[in-house]
Design a protein around this motif. Structure first.
Motif, PDB file in Angstrom:
ATOM      1  N   ILE A   3       0.826  -1.336  -0.044  1.00 14.27           N
ATOM      2  CA  ILE A   3      -0.044  -0.069   0.172  1.00 14.27           C
ATOM      3  C   ILE A   3       0.745   1.224  -0.104  1.00 14.27           C
ATOM      4  O   ILE A   3       1.709   1.215   0.695  1.00 14.27           O
ATOM      5  CB  ILE A   3      -0.882   0.010   1.382  1.00 14.27           C
ATOM      6  CG1 ILE A   3      -1.602  -1.246   1.473  1.00 14.27           C
ATOM      7  CG2 ILE A   3      -1.761   1.293   1.347  1.00 14.27           C
ATOM      8  CD1 ILE A   3      -2.470  -1.346   2.638  1.00 14.27           C
ATOM      9  N   ASN A   4       0.785   2.145  -0.883  1.00  8.98           N
ATOM     10  CA  ASN A   4       1.586   3.465  -1.025  1.00  8.98           C
ATOM     11  C   ASN A   4       0.558   4.642  -0.669  1.00  8.98           C
ATOM     12  O   ASN A   4      -0.602   4.462  -0.935  1.00  8.98           O
ATOM     13  CB  ASN A   4       1.988   3.759  -2.437  1.00  8.98           C
ATOM     14  CG  ASN A   4       2.811   2.427  -2.845  1.00  8.98           C
ATOM     15  OD1 ASN A   4       3.661   1.875  -2.234  1.00  8.98           O
ATOM     16  ND2 ASN A   4       2.485   2.033  -4.170  1.00  8.98           N
ATOM     17  N   GLY A   5       1.372   5.582   0.004  1.00 10.18           N
ATOM     18  CA  GLY A   5       0.355   6.518   0.615  1.00 10.18           C
ATOM     19  C   GLY A   5       1.359   7.702   1.068  1.00 10.18           C
ATOM     20  O   GLY A   5       2.574   7.611   0.700  1.00 10.18           O
ATOM     21  N   THR A   6       0.578   8.786   1.393  1.00  8.60           N
ATOM     22  CA  THR A   6       1.527   9.906   1.902  1.00  8.60           C
ATOM     23  C   THR A   6       0.911  10.243   3.454  1.00  8.60           C
ATOM     24  O   THR A   6       0.139   9.955   3.906  1.00  8.60           O
ATOM     25  CB  THR A   6       1.119  11.190   1.141  1.00  8.60           C
ATOM     26  OG1 THR A   6       0.883  10.992  -0.191  1.00  8.60           O
ATOM     27  CG2 THR A   6       1.845  12.427   1.517  1.00  8.60           C
ATOM     28  N   ALA A   7       2.285  10.272   4.062  1.00  3.00           N
ATOM     29  CA  ALA A   7       2.223  10.430   5.653  1.00  3.00           C
ATOM     30  C   ALA A   7       2.447  11.859   6.152  1.00  3.00           C
ATOM     31  O   ALA A   7       3.253  12.463   5.367  1.00  3.00           O
ATOM     32  CB  ALA A   7       3.326   9.546   6.248  1.00  3.00           C
ATOM     33  N   ARG A   8       1.558  12.114   7.202  1.00  7.37           N
ATOM     34  CA  ARG A   8       1.772  13.392   7.997  1.00  7.37           C
ATOM     35  C   ARG A   8       1.821  12.957   9.339  1.00  7.37           C
ATOM     36  O   ARG A   8       1.187  12.222   9.831  1.00  7.37           O
ATOM     37  CB  ARG A   8       0.638  14.447   7.441  1.00  7.37           C
ATOM     38  CG  ARG A   8      -0.846  13.940   7.970  1.00  7.37           C
ATOM     39  CD  ARG A   8      -1.749  15.030   7.258  1.00  7.37           C
ATOM     40  NE  ARG A   8      -3.218  14.573   7.987  1.00  7.37           N
ATOM     41  CZ  ARG A   8      -3.971  14.878   8.940  1.00  7.37           C
ATOM     42  NH1 ARG A   8      -3.081  15.694   9.819  1.00  7.37           N
ATOM     43  NH2 ARG A   8      -4.993  14.397   9.187  1.00  7.37           N
ATOM     44  N   LEU A   9       2.452  13.755  10.003  1.00  7.83           N
ATOM     45  CA  LEU A   9       2.361  13.920  11.557  1.00  7.83           C
ATOM     46  C   LEU A   9       1.216  14.763  11.928  1.00  7.83           C
ATOM     47  O   LEU A   9       1.282  15.997  11.616  1.00  7.83           O
ATOM     48  CB  LEU A   9       3.658  14.293  12.015  1.00  7.83           C
ATOM     49  CG  LEU A   9       4.847  13.584  11.976  1.00  7.83           C
ATOM     50  CD1 LEU A   9       6.321  14.245  12.343  1.00  7.83           C
ATOM     51  CD2 LEU A   9       4.860  12.004  12.310  1.00  7.83           C
ATOM     52  N   VAL A  10       0.410  14.399  12.826  1.00 10.52           N
ATOM     53  CA  VAL A  10      -0.640  15.079  13.217  1.00 10.52           C
ATOM     54  C   VAL A  10      -0.459  16.215  14.154  1.00 10.52           C
ATOM     55  O   VAL A  10       0.446  15.643  15.138  1.00 10.52           O
ATOM     56  CB  VAL A  10      -1.876  14.143  13.772  1.00 10.52           C
ATOM     57  CG1 VAL A  10      -3.053  14.707  14.304  1.00 10.52           C
ATOM     58  CG2 VAL A  10      -2.215  13.178  12.633  1.00 10.52           C
ATOM     59  N   GLU A  11      -0.872  17.243  14.375  1.00 12.06           N
ATOM     60  CA  GLU A  11      -0.417  18.495  15.120  1.00 12.06           C
ATOM     61  C   GLU A  11      -0.827  18.027  16.676  1.00 12.06           C
ATOM     62  O   GLU A  11      -1.675  17.376  16.905  1.00 12.06           O
ATOM     63  CB  GLU A  11      -0.975  19.744  14.749  1.00 12.06           C
ATOM     64  CG  GLU A  11      -0.554  20.769  15.592  1.00 12.06           C
ATOM     65  CD  GLU A  11      -1.134  22.047  15.268  1.00 12.06           C
ATOM     66  OE1 GLU A  11      -0.981  23.102  15.862  1.00 12.06           O
ATOM     67  OE2 GLU A  11      -1.964  22.103  14.071  1.00 12.06           O
ATOM     68  N   SER A  12       0.219  18.169  17.344  1.00 14.49           N
ATOM     69  CA  SER A  12       0.219  17.608  18.940  1.00 14.49           C
ATOM     70  C   SER A  12      -0.809  18.497  19.716  1.00 14.49           C
ATOM     71  O   SER A  12      -0.744  19.785  19.427  1.00 14.49           O
ATOM     72  CB  SER A  12       1.500  17.816  19.503  1.00 14.49           C
ATOM     73  OG  SER A  12       2.471  16.853  18.913  1.00 14.49           O
ATOM     74  N   GLY A  13      -1.333  17.731  20.715  1.00 16.24           N
ATOM     75  CA  GLY A  13      -2.235  18.539  21.697  1.00 16.24           C
ATOM     76  C   GLY A  13      -3.789  18.993  20.757  1.00 16.24           C
ATOM     77  O   GLY A  13      -4.264  19.726  21.288  1.00 16.24           O
TER      78      GLY A  13
END
Length: 231
Positions: free
Chosen positions: A134-144
């Motif tokens: 599975i190919n995709g695009t990752a992001r870090l969800v904003e903390s808090g």
């Protein structure tokens, strides 16, 4: 021999067999890469077909901010996931091997009854079906944020860490006493949530058949590859 179909399956959700695999498997392999070197990690995960923060099928994971995979995803958000329902434990060999640590089948083992053979075949068929890239695009969800809290709750609901904690203890790994490792895997304030928007993929079965697929939005547009990281 591998057989690849020419037609790419297009839809707003992954193929049914991929969704079933994502719902039933316990772990997946996450492949990230910086400018040069690939890196693979074994991950707990949660599959969300949709949610208040994503209308697109998404895979949720958690990671430590200082980890290699996190640094890679910040530099290069394109990732690949591998999930499968194959039996991963190497079966005993039919004859003795040179490796003393490798088990061989006992000599003179009694033959299976026809019912036992049927059940064994059904079980093998059920467990040894597909492997999905599975190919995709990752992001870090904003903390808090409320989004982060929502994803962490869903991830906790979907994963049980008590069994994993006993495995870590047996191998000498550190765990948090009494919580099955929940604190270090998900609940710790420093833990970051990773959301991977699924873009496309490939399914291979045990017979060597390979099928490609990709996702489109409801209006038929290809899934977007742009997602900013919440650093």
């Amino acid at each position: 021999m591998t057989t690849t179909t020419n037609d790419v399956q297009v839809g707003t959700a992954p193929p049914d067999e991929v969704v079933a695999c994502l719902k039933n498997a316990r772990f997946l392999h996450l492949a990230t890469c910086d400018a040069l070197d690939p890196h693979v990690s074994l991950m707990n995960y949660t599959y969300l077909p949709q949610c208040p923060y994503e209308t697109h099928p998404t895979v949720i994971m958690t990671t430590q901010p200082s980890s290699k995979k996190t640094r890679n995803m910040i530099r290069n958000p394109r990732v690949s996931l591998l999930v499968h329902d194959w039996v991963s434990h190497r079966p005993p060999t039919a004859t003795a091997t040179a490796d003393p640590a490798r088990a061989s089948s006992p000599t003179g083992a009694p033959p299976r009854s026809s019912l036992a053979s049927l059940l064994f075949s059904l079980n093998t068929s059920a467990l040894s079906s597909i492997s999905a890239t599975i190919n995709g695009t990752a992001r870090l969800v904003e903390s808090g944020t409320e989004e982060e809290r929502y994803f962490k709750e869903k991830h906790l609901e979907n994963n049980t860490f008590e069994d994993q904690s006993s495995q870590d203890r047996s191998s000498g790994g550190e765990t948090v006493p009494g919580d099955g490792g929940r604190g270090c895997y998900i609940e710790g304030e420093e833990v970051r949530v990773v959301a991977v928007r699924i873009r496309d993929g490939r399914v291979a079965d045990w017979k060597g058949h390979v099928n490609d697929w990709r996702l489109v939005d409801g209006d038929g547009a290809a899934a977007s590859d742009h997602m900013s990281n919440g650093i």
